[in-house]
Design a protein around this motif. Sequence first.
Motif, PDB file in Angstrom:
ATOM      1  N   ALA A 103       0.812  -1.217   0.000  1.00 35.05           N
ATOM      2  CA  ALA A 103       0.000   0.000   0.000  1.00 35.05           C
ATOM      3  C   ALA A 103       0.843   1.263   0.000  1.00 35.05           C
ATOM      4  O   ALA A 103       0.312   2.370  -0.062  1.00 35.05           O
ATOM      5  N   VAL A 104       2.160   1.120   0.066  1.00 36.99           N
ATOM      6  CA  VAL A 104       3.066   2.268  -0.038  1.00 36.99           C
ATOM      7  C   VAL A 104       3.542   2.331  -1.490  1.00 36.99           C
ATOM      8  O   VAL A 104       4.437   1.600  -1.901  1.00 36.99           O
ATOM      9  N   HIS A 105       2.934   3.204  -2.270  1.00 29.80           N
ATOM     10  CA  HIS A 105       3.177   3.223  -3.708  1.00 29.80           C
ATOM     11  C   HIS A 105       4.292   4.163  -4.135  1.00 29.80           C
ATOM     12  O   HIS A 105       4.766   4.082  -5.266  1.00 29.80           O
TER      13      HIS A 105
ATOM     14  N   ARG B 269      -0.252   7.610   7.053  1.00 30.61           N
ATOM     15  CA  ARG B 269      -1.623   7.907   6.598  1.00 30.61           C
ATOM     16  C   ARG B 269      -1.619   9.167   5.743  1.00 30.61           C
ATOM     17  O   ARG B 269      -0.869  10.105   5.999  1.00 30.61           O
ATOM     18  N   GLU B 270      -2.499   9.186   4.763  1.00 32.27           N
ATOM     19  CA  GLU B 270      -2.701  10.392   3.954  1.00 32.27           C
ATOM     20  C   GLU B 270      -4.012  11.041   4.344  1.00 32.27           C
ATOM     21  O   GLU B 270      -5.071  10.402   4.305  1.00 32.27           O
ATOM     22  N   ARG B 271      -3.924  12.295   4.745  1.00 32.30           N
ATOM     23  CA  ARG B 271      -5.113  13.063   5.078  1.00 32.30           C
ATOM     24  C   ARG B 271      -5.481  13.935   3.879  1.00 32.30           C
ATOM     25  O   ARG B 271      -4.904  13.825   2.808  1.00 32.30           O
ATOM     26  N   ALA B 272      -6.431  14.846   4.082  1.00 34.85           N
ATOM     27  CA  ALA B 272      -6.909  15.683   2.987  1.00 34.85           C
ATOM     28  C   ALA B 272      -5.793  16.501   2.342  1.00 34.85           C
ATOM     29  O   ALA B 272      -5.695  16.590   1.125  1.00 34.85           O
ATOM     30  N   ALA B 273      -4.927  17.099   3.147  1.00 31.09           N
ATOM     31  CA  ALA B 273      -3.893  17.969   2.594  1.00 31.09           C
ATOM     32  C   ALA B 273      -2.522  17.691   3.185  1.00 31.09           C
ATOM     33  O   ALA B 273      -1.624  18.524   3.071  1.00 31.09           O
ATOM     34  N   LEU B 274      -2.345  16.531   3.796  1.00 29.77           N
ATOM     35  CA  LEU B 274      -1.049  16.242   4.410  1.00 29.77           C
ATOM     36  C   LEU B 274      -0.832  14.739   4.538  1.00 29.77           C
ATOM     37  O   LEU B 274      -1.741  13.933   4.380  1.00 29.77           O
ATOM     38  N   THR B 275       0.417  14.394   4.816  1.00 24.75           N
ATOM     39  CA  THR B 275       0.793  13.017   5.121  1.00 24.75           C
ATOM     40  C   THR B 275       1.164  12.950   6.595  1.00 24.75           C
ATOM     41  O   THR B 275       1.936  13.777   7.079  1.00 24.75           O
ATOM     42  N   GLU B 276       0.597  11.995   7.301  1.00 24.81           N
ATOM     43  CA  GLU B 276       0.868  11.828   8.728  1.00 24.81           C
ATOM     44  C   GLU B 276       1.679  10.560   8.951  1.00 24.81           C
ATOM     45  O   GLU B 276       1.335   9.498   8.440  1.00 24.81           O
TER      46      GLU B 276
ATOM     47  N   SER C 244      -1.488   1.324   6.793  1.00 22.69           N
ATOM     48  CA  SER C 244      -0.701   2.380   6.167  1.00 22.69           C
ATOM     49  C   SER C 244      -1.061   2.524   4.688  1.00 22.69           C
ATOM     50  O   SER C 244      -1.300   1.533   3.996  1.00 22.69           O
ATOM     51  N   ARG C 245      -1.070   3.772   4.218  1.00 19.07           N
ATOM     52  CA  ARG C 245      -1.366   4.067   2.815  1.00 19.07           C
ATOM     53  C   ARG C 245      -0.523   5.250   2.370  1.00 19.07           C
ATOM     54  O   ARG C 245      -0.383   6.230   3.096  1.00 19.07           O
ATOM     55  N   LEU C 246       0.017   5.172   1.147  1.00 21.71           N
ATOM     56  CA  LEU C 246       0.763   6.298   0.584  1.00 21.71           C
ATOM     57  C   LEU C 246       0.698   6.195  -0.933  1.00 21.71           C
ATOM     58  O   LEU C 246       1.088   5.184  -1.516  1.00 21.71           O
ATOM     59  N   ARG C 247       0.230   7.260  -1.569  1.00 19.61           N
ATOM     60  CA  ARG C 247       0.073   7.256  -3.020  1.00 19.61           C
ATOM     61  C   ARG C 247       1.406   7.410  -3.731  1.00 19.61           C
ATOM     62  O   ARG C 247       2.397   7.843  -3.146  1.00 19.61           O
ATOM     63  N   ARG C 248       1.406   7.085  -5.009  1.00 15.63           N
ATOM     64  CA  ARG C 248       2.573   7.264  -5.851  1.00 15.63           C
ATOM     65  C   ARG C 248       2.567   8.688  -6.415  1.00 15.63           C
ATOM     66  O   ARG C 248       1.514   9.281  -6.631  1.00 15.63           O
TER      67      ARG C 248
ATOM     68  N   ARG D 253       7.771  16.072  -3.714  1.00 22.00           N
ATOM     69  CA  ARG D 253       8.992  16.091  -2.911  1.00 22.00           C
ATOM     70  C   ARG D 253       9.057  14.927  -1.927  1.00 22.00           C
ATOM     71  O   ARG D 253       9.090  15.118  -0.710  1.00 22.00           O
ATOM     72  N   PRO D 254       9.075  13.709  -2.444  1.00 19.58           N
ATOM     73  CA  PRO D 254       9.136  12.545  -1.548  1.00 19.58           C
ATOM     74  C   PRO D 254      10.409  12.516  -0.705  1.00 19.58           C
ATOM     75  O   PRO D 254      10.445  11.868   0.350  1.00 19.58           O
ATOM     76  N   GLU D 255      11.448  13.225  -1.159  1.00 19.53           N
ATOM     77  CA  GLU D 255      12.690  13.246  -0.380  1.00 19.53           C
ATOM     78  C   GLU D 255      12.486  13.870   1.000  1.00 19.53           C
ATOM     79  O   GLU D 255      13.199  13.539   1.957  1.00 19.53           O
ATOM     80  N   ASP D 256      11.505  14.767   1.125  1.00 13.38           N
ATOM     81  CA  ASP D 256      11.207  15.339   2.447  1.00 13.38           C
ATOM     82  C   ASP D 256      10.656  14.271   3.387  1.00 13.38           C
ATOM     83  O   ASP D 256      11.034  14.203   4.567  1.00 13.38           O
ATOM     84  N   LEU D 257       9.775  13.435   2.864  1.00  6.16           N
ATOM     85  CA  LEU D 257       9.231  12.356   3.685  1.00  6.16           C
ATOM     86  C   LEU D 257      10.308  11.329   4.016  1.00  6.16           C
ATOM     87  O   LEU D 257      10.326  10.777   5.119  1.00  6.16           O
ATOM     88  N   VAL D 258      11.232  11.089   3.078  1.00  6.12           N
ATOM     89  CA  VAL D 258      12.345  10.181   3.342  1.00  6.12           C
ATOM     90  C   VAL D 258      13.188  10.697   4.502  1.00  6.12           C
ATOM     91  O   VAL D 258      13.586   9.932   5.391  1.00  6.12           O
ATOM     92  N   THR D 259      13.458  12.003   4.529  1.00  5.74           N
ATOM     93  CA  THR D 259      14.231  12.589   5.623  1.00  5.74           C
ATOM     94  C   THR D 259      13.505  12.448   6.957  1.00  5.74           C
ATOM     95  O   THR D 259      14.090  12.017   7.962  1.00  5.74           O
ATOM     96  N   VAL D 260      12.224  12.796   6.981  1.00  2.52           N
ATOM     97  CA  VAL D 260      11.451  12.729   8.221  1.00  2.52           C
ATOM     98  C   VAL D 260      11.340  11.292   8.710  1.00  2.52           C
ATOM     99  O   VAL D 260      11.672  10.975   9.865  1.00  2.52           O
TER     100      VAL D 260
END
Length: 211
Positions: free
Chosen positions: A48-50, A124-131, A78-82, A86-93
């Motif tokens: 589910a992590v695309h 999780r993906e919310r309306a305007a953010l990734t948690e 867990s869910r994350l769209r493809r 800027r996926p590199e920001d999520l990679v850092t976090v």
Amino acid sequence: MTNQVPMLADPVQPTRDAQRHRRRNALHTILGMLELARHDRPPFAMEAVHEPLVRALLVGKTVAAARLGVQLSLSTTSRLRRGMERPEDLVTVLGNLIDNAQDAVLAHRPTAVRERPLIEVDIRERAALTEVRVADNGPGVPPDSREWIFTEGASTKQRAAGHRGLGLAMVSEVLSRRGGGIAVGERAGGGAEFTARLPRASAQADAWSPS
């Protein structure tokens, strides 16, 4: 109890330690790519992590943690769209929160028999953010430390071991730049729980657009 942590005002300086954190995430992402290339399908929870970079990071971190006797698990919810921005920001976090959790569970190994070192990840993906939630069964973060642990140079670990708290400061910098935030609390059953919220880049741009 969960504490909301103030964001850094100044960016983390590109020191050798900061480069080490980035290199560690990059190496684990490459390790994950190689591991994924060996199989027809990703591990069940990873399906589910695309987003390719984030999926590879998670696989690499899981493999590296297992070699150290740490169990890293991704929730089945867990869910994350493809194609996220800027996926590199999520990679850092995500990468630095996992590394911080791993350091905590490996440092907290009393002689008495205890449960296996554990790291739990939820995306999780919310309306305007990734948690992102990263929890561990280590010693936790004392309430009086939750206000400063994300500042550069702060660390609950032994400085003699070379820990300077830069990984968490880098997390704070990315979230501050993206208009996000992070909360630190106690994991159910003991340990620490970090919950980071990373707004979509376009959502942040819309929020700052002149009317």
